[in-house]
Design an enzyme around this catalytic site. Structure first.
Site, PDB file in Angstrom:
ATOM      1  N   CYS A 134     -30.690  25.730   2.454  1.00 51.39           N
ATOM      2  CA  CYS A 134     -29.293  25.654   2.030  1.00 51.39           C
ATOM      3  C   CYS A 134     -28.445  26.655   2.817  1.00 51.39           C
ATOM      4  O   CYS A 134     -28.484  27.861   2.534  1.00 51.39           O
ATOM      5  CB  CYS A 134     -29.213  25.946   0.528  1.00 51.39           C
ATOM      6  N   CYS A 137     -25.808  28.389   0.763  1.00 51.11           N
ATOM      7  CA  CYS A 137     -26.311  29.460  -0.114  1.00 51.11           C
ATOM      8  C   CYS A 137     -26.630  30.724   0.679  1.00 51.11           C
ATOM      9  O   CYS A 137     -26.334  31.826   0.246  1.00 51.11           O
ATOM     10  CB  CYS A 137     -27.608  29.059  -0.817  1.00 51.11           C
ATOM     11  N   ASP A 138     -27.280  30.550   1.820  1.00 51.71           N
ATOM     12  CA  ASP A 138     -27.918  31.688   2.477  1.00 51.71           C
ATOM     13  C   ASP A 138     -27.301  32.086   3.816  1.00 51.71           C
ATOM     14  O   ASP A 138     -27.686  33.106   4.391  1.00 51.71           O
ATOM     15  CB  ASP A 138     -29.413  31.375   2.697  1.00 51.71           C
TER      16      ASP A 138
END
Ligand code: NAP
Length: 326
Positions: A134, A137-138
């Site tokens: 992701c 997300c990261d």
């Protein structure tokens, strides 16, 4: 055995929206949430494209709001996982979890899909230490670093473009010499000066550095057989998703990729079992579309219950019902 009107399997945006609608219809839905709330979206660092929230919030914050909203009207969220279902009897349906057996008039399946894994050495070991599924997300953790992206579809292109906000260099590793992604995304990726491609190549291993984080990938060119080591700080894997439909066995019709097939009312092939969100939509994967599908599926379920009320009451009273309510 616990008797309920509505069981919702899954606690992502589709499931929690279905919970809100069925709760407001006074059906006291039980949401079987799995181990953690929210599914894939809970892993998203920032959500900037859900209408009504002009200031970005995390996926975790958004699903907590969805949960609170549904609970305010009587939904119950249970952190438990489904182990087995029996849809063969028709309504009411049996849904077994680790801790309870539910008998539900209608079931809404909103259990989502998980990222497909590369299944190479080092992948599991370095999840959270350089391996990610992701970018939204990261990506933030790779500011000023170099990353590789595996895959050649729309997700790989879109996430690579997103990762260029943080990383100094994004190298897309694809197993063929042409991309699956749509032409517009392809062009944007090809024209981005931070993005490079390595063609006809597969990742055979993810290797670590001295600090226990990702240090590189071992590559193999599938045309020449040549092997090489490519140093990198992060490995982002976007090679498709696997729908979580296994628990239903052959009791719900799925397509060749395992996604549940529904009609325009989000009804599955089982009368009284509905499905919404990424378990039945492999195309859009947006919070907004999942919310819309959860709404529609819940409204279909509410109408279905109204249409079958007499039959269900007679069944509960233990009466022999000679004819269907249809
Ligand atoms: P996808 O279209 O199935 O693409 C998966 C990619 O991963 C393909 O390039 C595939 O290679 C590669 N791949 C699969 N297994 C692999 C393996 N074991 N090792 C190496 N590479 C592997 O998946 P997606 O990109 O997640 O997209 C899913 C759906 O969502 C698509 O319909 C897509 O159009 C849609 N989507 C749309 C948007 C958008 O429109 N903005 C954004 C994201 C997703 P091959 O090409 O060789 O098969």
């Amino acid at each position: 055995m616990r008797r309920t009107r509505v069981v919702i399997i899954g606690s992502g945006p589709a499931g929690l929206t279905a919970a809100l609608y069925t709760a407001r219809a006074q059906l006291n839905p039980v949401v079987i949430a799995g181990g953690t709330l929210g599914g894939q979206v809970a892993l998203t660092h920032e959500i900037e494209n859900y209408p009504g929230f002009p200031d970005p919030l995390t996926g975790g914050e958004l699903v907590e709001r969805f949960k609170a909203h549904a609970e305010r009207f009587g939904a119950e969220v249970v952190f438990d996982s489904v182990t087995e279902v029996d849809f063969s009897t028709g309504s009411p349906f049996t849904v077994k979890t680790h801790n309870e057996t539910y008998l539900a008039d209608v079931v809404l399946v909103t259990i989502g899909a998980d990222p497909r894994k590369l299944k190479v050495p080092g992948e599991g070991e370095y999840v959270g230490r350089g391996v990610s599924y992701c970018g939204t997300c990261d990506g933030f953790f790779f500011r000023g670093k170099e990353v590789v992206v595996v895959g050649g579809g729309d997700s790989a292109m879109e996430e690579s473009l997103f990762l260029t906000r943080f990383a100094t260099k994004v190298t897309i590793i694809h197993r063929r010499d042409s991309l699956r992604a749509g032409i517009r995304l392809q062009e944007r990726a090809r024209n981005n000066e931070k993005i490079n491609f390595i063609w006809d190549t597969v990742v055979e291993e993810i290797t670590g550095d001295d600090s226990g984080k990702v240090g590189g990938v071992r590559l193999k060119n599938i045309k020449t057989g040549e092997e090489s080591h490519f140093p990198t700080d992060g490995v982002f894997i976007f090679i498709g998703h696997i729908p979580n439909s296994d628990v239903f066995g052959d009791q719900i019709a799925v397509n060749e990729r395992g996604y549940i097939i529904t009609d325009t009312r989000y009804q599955t092939n089982v009368d009284g079992v509905f499905a919404a969100g990424e378990i039945q939509d492999e195309l859009w994967r947006q919070v907004g579309t999942s919310v819309g599908q959860g709404t529609a599926a819940a409204m279909s379920a509410i109408h279905w219950l109204e249409d079958h009320e007499e039959t269900l009451q007679a069944l509960d009273a233990g009466e022999a019902v000679g004819e269907s309510a249809d």
